[in-house]
Design an enzyme around this catalytic site. Sequence first.
Site, PDB file in Angstrom:
ATOM      1  N   GLY A  35      40.858  44.029  36.696  1.00  0.00           N
ATOM      2  CA  GLY A  35      39.555  43.334  36.668  1.00  0.00           C
ATOM      3  C   GLY A  35      38.447  44.262  37.149  1.00  0.00           C
ATOM      4  O   GLY A  35      37.418  44.421  36.482  1.00  0.00           O
ATOM      5  N   HIS A  36      38.671  44.914  38.299  1.00  0.00           N
ATOM      6  CA  HIS A  36      37.694  45.881  38.803  1.00  0.00           C
ATOM      7  C   HIS A  36      37.508  47.023  37.792  1.00  0.00           C
ATOM      8  O   HIS A  36      36.398  47.464  37.522  1.00  0.00           O
ATOM      9  CB  HIS A  36      38.186  46.516  40.108  1.00  0.00           C
ATOM     10  CG  HIS A  36      38.402  45.553  41.239  1.00  0.00           C
ATOM     11  ND1 HIS A  36      39.641  45.265  41.737  1.00  0.00           N
ATOM     12  CD2 HIS A  36      37.516  44.841  41.987  1.00  0.00           C
ATOM     13  CE1 HIS A  36      39.536  44.425  42.740  1.00  0.00           C
ATOM     14  NE2 HIS A  36      38.263  44.136  42.920  1.00  0.00           N
ATOM     15  N   GLN A  60      31.298  38.428  55.102  1.00  0.00           N
ATOM     16  CA  GLN A  60      31.495  37.383  54.093  1.00  0.00           C
ATOM     17  C   GLN A  60      32.794  36.604  54.317  1.00  0.00           C
ATOM     18  O   GLN A  60      33.123  35.712  53.544  1.00  0.00           O
ATOM     19  CB  GLN A  60      31.415  37.957  52.683  1.00  0.00           C
ATOM     20  CG  GLN A  60      32.539  38.879  52.287  1.00  0.00           C
ATOM     21  CD  GLN A  60      32.219  39.598  50.976  1.00  0.00           C
ATOM     22  OE1 GLN A  60      31.316  40.422  50.902  1.00  0.00           O
ATOM     23  NE2 GLN A  60      32.956  39.275  49.922  1.00  0.00           N
ATOM     24  N   GLY A 146      31.679  40.817  38.127  1.00  0.00           N
ATOM     25  CA  GLY A 146      32.581  40.034  37.281  1.00  0.00           C
ATOM     26  C   GLY A 146      32.219  38.557  37.238  1.00  0.00           C
ATOM     27  O   GLY A 146      31.819  37.968  38.238  1.00  0.00           O
ATOM     28  N   ASP A 149      33.782  35.755  39.689  1.00  0.00           N
ATOM     29  CA  ASP A 149      33.023  35.173  40.801  1.00  0.00           C
ATOM     30  C   ASP A 149      31.669  34.719  40.236  1.00  0.00           C
ATOM     31  O   ASP A 149      30.634  35.328  40.482  1.00  0.00           O
ATOM     32  CB  ASP A 149      32.839  36.220  41.904  1.00  0.00           C
ATOM     33  CG  ASP A 149      34.177  36.703  42.434  1.00  0.00           C
ATOM     34  OD1 ASP A 149      34.684  36.115  43.374  1.00  0.00           O
ATOM     35  OD2 ASP A 149      34.733  37.668  41.857  1.00  0.00           O
ATOM     36  N   SER A 184      43.140  38.951  40.718  1.00  0.00           N
ATOM     37  CA  SER A 184      42.449  38.840  42.003  1.00  0.00           C
ATOM     38  C   SER A 184      43.246  39.629  43.036  1.00  0.00           C
ATOM     39  O   SER A 184      44.484  39.636  42.991  1.00  0.00           O
ATOM     40  CB  SER A 184      42.388  37.365  42.427  1.00  0.00           C
ATOM     41  OG  SER A 184      42.110  37.266  43.810  1.00  0.00           O
TER      42      SER A 184
HETATM   43  P1  AMP Z   1      36.061  42.034  44.934  1.00  0.00           P
HETATM   44  O1  AMP Z   1      36.734  43.342  45.179  1.00  0.00           O
HETATM   45  O2  AMP Z   1      36.967  40.866  44.899  1.00  0.00           O
HETATM   46  O3  AMP Z   1      34.839  41.846  45.815  1.00  0.00           O
HETATM   47  O4  AMP Z   1      35.480  42.126  43.453  1.00  0.00           O
HETATM   48  C1  AMP Z   1      34.608  43.163  43.058  1.00  0.00           C
HETATM   49  C2  AMP Z   1      34.046  42.853  41.699  1.00  0.00           C
HETATM   50  O5  AMP Z   1      35.117  42.753  40.753  1.00  0.00           O
HETATM   51  C3  AMP Z   1      33.291  41.508  41.652  1.00  0.00           C
HETATM   52  O6  AMP Z   1      32.121  41.662  40.860  1.00  0.00           O
HETATM   53  C4  AMP Z   1      34.289  40.599  41.002  1.00  0.00           C
HETATM   54  O7  AMP Z   1      33.700  39.517  40.306  1.00  0.00           O
HETATM   55  C5  AMP Z   1      34.979  41.545  40.035  1.00  0.00           C
HETATM   56  N1  AMP Z   1      36.291  41.014  39.648  1.00  0.00           N
HETATM   57  C6  AMP Z   1      37.318  40.663  40.480  1.00  0.00           C
HETATM   58  N2  AMP Z   1      38.347  40.150  39.768  1.00  0.00           N
HETATM   59  C7  AMP Z   1      37.966  40.184  38.466  1.00  0.00           C
HETATM   60  C8  AMP Z   1      38.573  39.793  37.235  1.00  0.00           C
HETATM   61  N3  AMP Z   1      39.797  39.247  37.195  1.00  0.00           N
HETATM   62  N4  AMP Z   1      37.895  39.957  36.094  1.00  0.00           N
HETATM   63  C9  AMP Z   1      36.644  40.495  36.101  1.00  0.00           C
HETATM   64  N5  AMP Z   1      36.008  40.888  37.221  1.00  0.00           N
HETATM   65  C10 AMP Z   1      36.648  40.737  38.384  1.00  0.00           C
END
Ligand code: AMP
Length: 278
Positions: A35-36, A60, A146, A149, A184
Amino acid sequence: MKPKLIKTSKEMSEIRNRISSKIAFVPTMGSLHQGHLSLVDTAIEKAEVVIVSIYVNPTQFSIDEDLTEYPRDLDKDIKLLKEHQVDYVFFPDDEQMYPQGFKTWVDVEDITQILCGKTRPTHFRGVTTIVSKLLNIINPDLIFLGEKDFQQLAVIKQMVSDLNFQTEVIGCPIVREFDGLALSSRNKYLTAEGRKRALCLYKSLLLAQNLFRGGMVNSNKIISQMSNLIVNAACVIDYIEVFDPFSFEHLPELSPGCRIALAVIVDNTRLIDNIEIR
Ligand code: AMP
């Protein structure tokens, strides 16, 4: 050699100020997955220079949340970012981001108090504060976030507009596992058995989509059927909401383009997901 690793805000800003080409920025909390990396790949297509931040932002998380357990693997993350040809990785520590005497917060009203904001009342204040700091340090042309969120994306769009940040916010589609589970970092907390039950999030969103296509529009009726599916998977519902994707107002009836988002607790792990109804 790529990526160049940067620990301090001062060095990050100095490097940024020497770059005149288009900069794309991807903020993350690390423990990177596909995803990242999809955000990173899109960023690489759209700009000459790509900066990824890795920082598990303590503000957060509330005191009863998973800050200490949150998965961290900086070496693996850097290896992945190298494979994806990222130019810079900014990984500050708490002392860099919240030095002693820190007193300033960025707070977006209204849309931070609904959905995830109900159970996590200080969460978005932490997100908007850290993203403001990162935008001030990096001043990118583009920031990639993403739709996983979805509320966070809307909150940051609002903040960027209200505070005149000179950065364009770009939302990217949700990346899922082969069976539909949204990727996730928190999926790592699930047992093999919990992982199977966690599919109820996506299954319930697909059920809503199918009920709508079959002619049902009443949000309460649809939410009730989604709830049954989730409860039957022995998971606990935090919220399920049908809303307008721009105003975030509750919609009593589904229509094309509306969004359904939900948060569900699988064992001790709180997961979120959402879908655009078509
Ligand atoms: P995080 O590390 O959880 O803070 O996420 C960092 C970025 O990656 C945020 O913009 C999230 O929305 C995005 N993100 C996390 N999981 C996914 C996913 N499965 N698909 C797309 N973007 C994602």
